[in-house]
Design an enzyme around this catalytic site. Structure first.
Site, PDB file in Angstrom:
ATOM      1  N   GLU A 205       0.805  -1.217   0.000  1.00 40.14           N
ATOM      2  CA  GLU A 205       0.000   0.000   0.000  1.00 40.14           C
ATOM      3  C   GLU A 205       0.838   1.267   0.000  1.00 40.14           C
ATOM      4  O   GLU A 205       0.340   2.353   0.288  1.00 40.14           O
ATOM      5  CB  GLU A 205      -0.968  -0.025   1.186  1.00 40.14           C
ATOM      6  CG  GLU A 205      -1.924  -1.218   1.078  1.00 40.14           C
ATOM      7  CD  GLU A 205      -2.877  -1.349   2.240  1.00 40.14           C
ATOM      8  OE1 GLU A 205      -2.815  -0.505   3.155  1.00 40.14           O
ATOM      9  OE2 GLU A 205      -3.691  -2.283   2.237  1.00 40.14           O
ATOM     10  N   LYS A 338     -15.661  -1.841   2.439  1.00 39.35           N
ATOM     11  CA  LYS A 338     -14.978  -2.399   1.270  1.00 39.35           C
ATOM     12  C   LYS A 338     -16.037  -3.072   0.393  1.00 39.35           C
ATOM     13  O   LYS A 338     -16.521  -4.157   0.738  1.00 39.35           O
ATOM     14  CB  LYS A 338     -13.929  -3.431   1.700  1.00 39.35           C
ATOM     15  CG  LYS A 338     -12.768  -2.866   2.505  1.00 39.35           C
ATOM     16  CD  LYS A 338     -11.870  -3.998   2.988  1.00 39.35           C
ATOM     17  CE  LYS A 338     -10.625  -3.467   3.689  1.00 39.35           C
ATOM     18  NZ  LYS A 338      -9.822  -4.571   4.279  1.00 39.35           N
TER      19      LYS A 338
END
Length: 426
Positions: A205, A338
């Site tokens: 990330e 999500k």
């Protein structure tokens, strides 16, 4: 009336070099839009099923040709001719077509790709930005970013137990200024790591993945980086953690912290968090306990729930029915959102509405396996979630979301940035 004219899917690549689905929807006016589905590294047990081929001769078994074929045959056949702007109706048709609670037949990756592409195509056909199409006139709030600047756990190959050490730029008037400050802290952190001869390789990330002796050292060096970059620790830029505790727990709900060389039960781990929160300006802890340790979560929520944000990710997996149980048991006070955990845009909206109705904070989130697709940036603004997790200020698949948010801020002539107000209720 706009209707669905054609649907097709293609196997493409995500940011980790694994295959994923790109779904495209063409409408009756020939408007076309596509969407690329993300994929997680640490996943909750109750997430919707991501369909993989398990053919070891291709992509080590991670191919998604079966899911693509489901889009190109079954889904396409049943959706052509439906009204494009009836998102909830189309999404319900997808759910009924699969026939399982977790999209085990068609694959959540197949279903979500179509759901996202449909929303994007409909917005485009109506000449509306995606955030305006999904959120209406009230879509005005730019989210506070939670920037993952040191990676550990399953997101990096190092000795740190906690998966994410994040900064939250709270004390700023605009998203643009908040992002600039965050980038400056990120670059300052790199210099500090270089000075200590630490690795500055990055994780999935975009955060750095150095080797530290314990789980506290990253908090120390990030605090130093914030102050060295010229910002007030806690007041302008605060800290946040994603512990991803489900990766640390054993069958007896003991948590193995290799960094500290300790094995802690739920109450001892909560006591450890209380020490950290007392010493550092930590305003949010995500997945502080295992997704199955509901008794531990109840204790954590009782001990820290009035003081900081407690986010359920693996705990709730963007699932409204699981969130409802958490609400009834007073567990956590925030939920990570999500879309690929639940399957469709409409189901994601349902979960967000439930959370907001019960004053749970919503945090829109990427996955570790991402792409250039910036859907979640628009989605965060559309639903005024107030927070977004989409990595550090590095790696283009993360930057794509930040750049889209900068565009949206410009379109909204600044919009509303709620950093200073976000945690005042606590």
């Amino acid at each position: 009336m706009l209707t669905i004219k054609d649907i097709h899917a293609l196997e493409v690549m995500d940011s980790r070099g694994n295959p994923t689905i790109q779904a495209s929807v063409i409408l009756s006016d020939n408007t076309k839009a596509s969407a690329i589905v993300p994929s997680g590294a640490s996943t909750g047990k109750r997430e919707a099923l991501e369909l993989r081929d398990n053919d070891k001769t291709r992509f080590l078994g991670k191919g998604v040709l079966r899911a693509c074929e489901n889009v190109n045959s079954v889904i396409k056949h049943h959706l052509i001719g439906l009204e494009a702007t009836s998102q909830a109706f189309v999404d319900e048709r997808l759910r009924a077509l699969d026939g399982t609670p977790n999209y085990a037949n068609l694959g959540a990756n197949a279903v979500l790709g179509v759901s996202m592409a449909l929303a994007r195509a409909s917005a485009k056909a109506l000449n509306l930005p995606l955030y305006r199409y999904l959120g209406g006139a009230n879509a005005l709030t730019l989210p506070v970013p939670m920037l993952n600047i040191i990676n550990g756990g399953t997101h990096a190959n190092n000795s740190i137990d906690f998966q994410e050490y994040m900064i939250m730029p709270l004390g700023f008037e605009s998203f643009r200024e908040a992002l600039r400050a965050s980038a400056e802290v990120y670059h300052t952190l790199k210099k500090l790591l270089d000075e200590k001869n630490q690795l500055t390789s990055v994780g999935d990330e975009g955060g750095f993945a150095p080797n530290f002796n314990n789980n506290v050292e990253p908090l120390e060096i990030i605090s130093q980086a914030i102050e060295k970059a010229g910002y007030k620790l806690g007041e302008e830029i605060a800290l946040a953690l994603d512990v991803a505790s489900s990766e640390l727990v054993d069958e007896h709900f003991n948590y193995h912290l290799k960094g500290e060389n300790k094995i802690l039960d739920s109450h001892e781990l909560v006591a450890y968090y209380k020490e950290l929160v007392a010493k550092y300006p930590i305003v949010s802890i995500e997945d502080g306990l295992s997704e199955d340790d509901w008794e531990g979560w109840a204790f954590l929520s009782k001990e820290l729930g009035r003081q900081i944000q407690l986010v359920g990710d693996d705990l709730f997996v963007t699932n409204a029915s699981i969130l409802q149980k958490g609400i009834e048991k007073n567990i956590a006070n925030a939920i990570l959102i999500k879309p690929n955990q639940i399957g469709t845009i409409s189901e994601t909206l349902e979960t967000i509405r439930l959370a907001k109705h019960h004053a749970y904070q919503c945090v829109m989130s990427h996955r570790s396996g991402e792409s250039e697709d910036s859907f979640i940036a628009d989605f965060a603004v559309a639903l005024n979630t107030g927070e977004i997790k989409t990595g550090s200020t590095a790696r283009s698949e993360r930057i794509a979301k930040y750049n889209r948010l900068l565009e949206i801020e410009h379109e909204l002539k600044g919009g509303i940035y709620i950093g200073k107000e976000l945690f005042k209720h606590g």
